[in-house]
Scaffold this motif. Structure first.
Motif, PDB file in Angstrom:
ATOM      1  N   ALA A  70       2.218 -27.077  -3.563  1.00  0.00           N
ATOM      2  CA  ALA A  70       1.424 -27.419  -2.381  1.00  0.00           C
ATOM      3  C   ALA A  70       2.329 -27.962  -1.281  1.00  0.00           C
ATOM      4  O   ALA A  70       3.480 -28.335  -1.526  1.00  0.00           O
ATOM      5  CB  ALA A  70       0.354 -28.441  -2.747  1.00  0.00           C
ATOM      6  N   ARG A  71       1.797 -28.000  -0.062  1.00  0.00           N
ATOM      7  CA  ARG A  71       2.578 -28.452   1.087  1.00  0.00           C
ATOM      8  C   ARG A  71       2.105 -29.775   1.677  1.00  0.00           C
ATOM      9  O   ARG A  71       2.905 -30.546   2.184  1.00  0.00           O
ATOM     10  CB  ARG A  71       2.546 -27.379   2.180  1.00  0.00           C
ATOM     11  CG  ARG A  71       3.156 -26.055   1.761  1.00  0.00           C
ATOM     12  CD  ARG A  71       3.155 -25.075   2.919  1.00  0.00           C
ATOM     13  NE  ARG A  71       3.666 -23.758   2.517  1.00  0.00           N
ATOM     14  CZ  ARG A  71       3.788 -22.726   3.348  1.00  0.00           C
ATOM     15  NH1 ARG A  71       3.433 -22.850   4.630  1.00  0.00           N
ATOM     16  NH2 ARG A  71       4.241 -21.565   2.901  1.00  0.00           N
ATOM     17  N   ARG A  72       0.779 -30.019   1.649  1.00  0.00           N
ATOM     18  CA  ARG A  72       0.236 -31.217   2.284  1.00  0.00           C
ATOM     19  C   ARG A  72      -0.937 -31.750   1.468  1.00  0.00           C
ATOM     20  O   ARG A  72      -1.578 -31.008   0.723  1.00  0.00           O
ATOM     21  CB  ARG A  72      -0.236 -30.928   3.707  1.00  0.00           C
ATOM     22  CG  ARG A  72       0.826 -30.355   4.632  1.00  0.00           C
ATOM     23  CD  ARG A  72       0.391 -30.434   6.097  1.00  0.00           C
ATOM     24  NE  ARG A  72      -0.868 -29.737   6.334  1.00  0.00           N
ATOM     25  CZ  ARG A  72      -1.630 -29.925   7.416  1.00  0.00           C
ATOM     26  NH1 ARG A  72      -1.267 -30.812   8.335  1.00  0.00           N
ATOM     27  NH2 ARG A  72      -2.745 -29.243   7.588  1.00  0.00           N
ATOM     28  N   VAL A  73      -1.229 -33.057   1.654  1.00  0.00           N
ATOM     29  CA  VAL A  73      -2.313 -33.724   0.935  1.00  0.00           C
ATOM     30  C   VAL A  73      -3.145 -34.543   1.913  1.00  0.00           C
ATOM     31  O   VAL A  73      -2.603 -35.218   2.795  1.00  0.00           O
ATOM     32  CB  VAL A  73      -1.759 -34.670  -0.155  1.00  0.00           C
ATOM     33  CG1 VAL A  73      -2.892 -35.415  -0.851  1.00  0.00           C
ATOM     34  CG2 VAL A  73      -0.931 -33.901  -1.173  1.00  0.00           C
ATOM     35  N   SER A  74      -4.474 -34.478   1.745  1.00  0.00           N
ATOM     36  CA  SER A  74      -5.389 -35.353   2.469  1.00  0.00           C
ATOM     37  C   SER A  74      -6.399 -35.889   1.468  1.00  0.00           C
ATOM     38  O   SER A  74      -6.928 -35.116   0.657  1.00  0.00           O
ATOM     39  CB  SER A  74      -6.105 -34.594   3.589  1.00  0.00           C
ATOM     40  OG  SER A  74      -6.954 -35.459   4.312  1.00  0.00           O
ATOM     41  N   ALA A  75      -6.681 -37.205   1.488  1.00  0.00           N
ATOM     42  CA  ALA A  75      -7.428 -37.787   0.377  1.00  0.00           C
ATOM     43  C   ALA A  75      -8.327 -38.935   0.789  1.00  0.00           C
ATOM     44  O   ALA A  75      -8.112 -39.612   1.805  1.00  0.00           O
ATOM     45  CB  ALA A  75      -6.442 -38.281  -0.687  1.00  0.00           C
TER      46      ALA A  75
ATOM     47  N   LEU B  87      -5.580 -30.186  -1.183  1.00  0.00           N
ATOM     48  CA  LEU B  87      -4.213 -29.691  -1.106  1.00  0.00           C
ATOM     49  C   LEU B  87      -4.171 -28.503  -0.160  1.00  0.00           C
ATOM     50  O   LEU B  87      -5.040 -27.626  -0.206  1.00  0.00           O
ATOM     51  CB  LEU B  87      -3.709 -29.259  -2.481  1.00  0.00           C
ATOM     52  CG  LEU B  87      -3.683 -30.314  -3.583  1.00  0.00           C
ATOM     53  CD1 LEU B  87      -3.066 -29.733  -4.855  1.00  0.00           C
ATOM     54  CD2 LEU B  87      -2.936 -31.556  -3.144  1.00  0.00           C
ATOM     55  N   ASP B  88      -3.155 -28.475   0.668  1.00  0.00           N
ATOM     56  CA  ASP B  88      -2.905 -27.369   1.589  1.00  0.00           C
ATOM     57  C   ASP B  88      -1.707 -26.596   1.060  1.00  0.00           C
ATOM     58  O   ASP B  88      -0.601 -27.136   0.960  1.00  0.00           O
ATOM     59  CB  ASP B  88      -2.626 -27.930   2.982  1.00  0.00           C
ATOM     60  CG  ASP B  88      -2.336 -26.838   4.008  1.00  0.00           C
ATOM     61  OD1 ASP B  88      -2.315 -25.639   3.637  1.00  0.00           O
ATOM     62  OD2 ASP B  88      -2.116 -27.198   5.192  1.00  0.00           O
ATOM     63  N   PHE B  89      -1.929 -25.341   0.696  1.00  0.00           N
ATOM     64  CA  PHE B  89      -0.864 -24.492   0.166  1.00  0.00           C
ATOM     65  C   PHE B  89      -0.215 -23.624   1.244  1.00  0.00           C
ATOM     66  O   PHE B  89       0.661 -22.815   0.949  1.00  0.00           O
ATOM     67  CB  PHE B  89      -1.405 -23.598  -0.960  1.00  0.00           C
ATOM     68  CG  PHE B  89      -1.758 -24.358  -2.204  1.00  0.00           C
ATOM     69  CD1 PHE B  89      -0.841 -24.537  -3.217  1.00  0.00           C
ATOM     70  CD2 PHE B  89      -3.025 -24.902  -2.354  1.00  0.00           C
ATOM     71  CE1 PHE B  89      -1.157 -25.234  -4.362  1.00  0.00           C
ATOM     72  CE2 PHE B  89      -3.365 -25.615  -3.500  1.00  0.00           C
ATOM     73  CZ  PHE B  89      -2.428 -25.775  -4.514  1.00  0.00           C
ATOM     74  N   GLY B  90      -0.650 -23.786   2.481  1.00  0.00           N
ATOM     75  CA  GLY B  90      -0.156 -22.944   3.556  1.00  0.00           C
ATOM     76  C   GLY B  90      -0.962 -21.669   3.669  1.00  0.00           C
ATOM     77  O   GLY B  90      -1.708 -21.279   2.756  1.00  0.00           O
TER      78      GLY B  90
END
Length: 378
Positions: free
Chosen positions: A213-218, A252-255
Motif C-alpha cells: 500500500a501507499r497511504r493510510v487514513s484512519a 489503504l490507498d494502493f495507487g
C-alpha cells in the motif's frame, strides 16, 4: 521480495526446534505444539522455555520435549537448536526475536514482528548478517484460497481492482460465551490491542493479494473504558481497563484509484460477510465465506450479455488438507521447507515490516486526522 542470505547453520535432515512460550498459541488445539506431529519428518522439538516454568514443564510432559528452561538465554545456551519458535506476547516479540537471530538461529515469530519500525529493521538486518531465515505470522497467505485469489487477481480475472472490504475483527479476548483460558486483560493495554492482534491479519491478506500500500487514513477510539470477561471459568467477571483503541477503521490507498477498507476491532460478535471482498471492473471475489465456499468468483460477460457467479467443477478445488491438519504449525512447516528444501519464502520479515508500518500509520492518522504516506515495501 527480499530474501535473507543462505543459512549459516548446517543442513540437518530435520530442524532442531526450540519453543519460546508455552501459553495459548503454543498449546491450544489449533496451536503449534498439538500439530507438529504431522511434520515429524521435518522438525524435532528439543527444548521449550517459559518464565512460567511449571507451564513449560506441563507442555514438555504432554509433547515429549526433553529440555525445559526458564529463559530464552538458557534455551540458547542449552541443547543445540537450529531454529526458535517465538510465541511470546506482543510486547516481547522485538527483543526476543532480535536475540534469536543474533544467536544465528532461524526464527518463526508470531505477529506482529515488532511494535516499532526501528526494531523490525534491526531484526531484518541482523538476520541477513547471520544468514538466517525469518518467518512471520500470520500464515494466511499460505492458505490455498488466498493464494488462488492472488493468482486470479494478477491474471485479471475481475479486471482492474477498484476497492476491497476486509473483515479483520472479532469480539475480543474474553468477549465470548465460551470464556478465555488465560487472563485476557493485556490484550486491551498499550502495546497490544485489536490492531496488532487482529487487524494484522487483514493487512497481510489484502497486501498479499494487491501488493504494498501507499497511504493510510484512519479512525480509532475506545468504545468502552472497562470490559468484563464473559464465559464460565476463573476469569469470568474480571473487569479489564481499556487503555488502547479497541476500534480501528482504516483505508489503504494502493495507487491508481484502488482502495481497501479494513476493520481491526474487538466489536464484531458475528458476521455473515466474506472475510475479504474484492470488486473489480470486470467482476468480484469473496474469500473465506461463513456460509459458502472459501473462494467465490463473479464475472461480467461469462456469456454474451450475461454476468454471473462462476462455479468450480468440484467443491474440493480449494481443499487445503495441509492447512486443516497443521493449523498454526503451518508456520513451522513453511520454515522447514525454506531452510531444508530451498522453498521460496512467502511470510517474509519484509512483508511483516510493511504491515507494521501500516499499523503504526493507523494510529498516527487517527490521532492527527491526516493521511499518512508509507515508505516500506516488500
Amino acid at each position: 521480495m527480499t530474501d535473507v542470505a543462505a543459512p549459516s547453520v548446517s543442513s540437518p535432515s530435520r530442524l532442531r526446534i526450540g519453543v519460546l512460550g508455552s501459553g495459548g498459541i503454543a498449546t491450544i488445539p489449533e496451536g503449534v505444539l498439538p500439530n507438529l506431529h504431522h511434520i515429524a519428518d521435518k522438525v524435532q522439538v528439543v527444548s521449550i522455555a517459559d518464565v512460567m516454568v511449571e507451564r513449560a514443564q506441563r507442555a514438555a510432559a504432554t509433547y515429549g520435549i526433553p529440555n525445559v528452561y526458564a529463559t530464552l538465554d538458557e534455551l540458547l545456551a542449552g541443547e543445540e537448536v537450529d531454529a526458535v519458535i517465538n510465541l511470546t506476547p506482543i510486547p516481547a516479540h522485538a527483543q526476543t526475536a532480535l536475540t534469536i537471530v543474533g544467536a544465528g538461529k532461524h526464527l518463526v515469530v508470531e505477529k506482529p514482528i515488532a511494535t516499532t519500525l526501528e526494531d523490525a529493521d534491526r531484526i531484518i538486518e541482523t538476520a541477513k548478517q547471520n544468514g538466517v531465515t525469518v518467518i512471520v505470522a500470520p500464515p494466511d497467505m499460505l492458505y490455498r484460497p488466498y493464494r488462488e485469489a492472488q493468482r486470479l487477481v494478477r491474471q485479471g480475472a475481475i479486471g482492474r481492482v477498484a476497492f476491497a472490504r476486509v473483515r479483520s475483527s472479532h469480539q475480543g479476548p474474553g468477549g465470548g460465551p465460551e470464556g478465555w483460558p488465560f487472563d485476557p486483560s493485556w490484550f486491551y493495554q498499550e502495546g497490544s490491542g485489536p490492531l496488532f492482534d487482529m487487524g494484522v491479519y487483514g493487512i497481510h491478506e489484502i497486501t498479499g493479494i494487491l501488493g504494498p500500500a501507499r497511504r493510510v487514513s484512519a479512525f480509532a477510539g475506545i468504545t468502552d473504558p472497562i470490559r468484563t470477561v464473559r464465559g464460565d471459568n476463573e476469569y469470568t467477571g474480571l473487569e479489564m481497563p481499556v487503555t488502547t483503541p479497541d476500534m480501528n477503521l482504516f483505508m489503504l490507498d494502493f495507487g491508481d484509484s484502488t482502495f481497501a477498507v479494513i476493520d481491526g476491532s474487538y466489536n464484531v460478535h458475528a458476521s455473515l460477510s466474506p472475510k475479504v471482498e474484492l470488486f473489480g471492473r470486470q467482476g468480484a471475489m469473496g474469500i473465506i465465506n461463513p456460509s459458502g465456499p472459501d473462494l467465490q468468483l463473479y464475472r461480467t460477460d461469462v456469456a454474451p450479455g450475461m454476468d454471473g457467479w462462476v462455479q468450480p467443477k468440484s467443491d474440493g478445488w480449494l481443499a487445503d488438507p495441509r492447512r486443516d491438519a497443521l493449523r498454526r504449525a503451518l508456520l513451522v512447516d513453511h520454515l522447514a521447507d525454506v531452510v531444508l528444501h530451498g522453498a521460496e519464502p512467502v511470510l517474509t520479515a519484509e512483508h511483516a515490516r510493511h504491515a507494521l508500518e501500516i499499523m503504526i500509520a493507523v494510529g498516527t492518522s487517527a490521532r492527527e486526522g491526516r493521511v499518512v504516506e508509507l515508505t516500506t515495501t516488500f
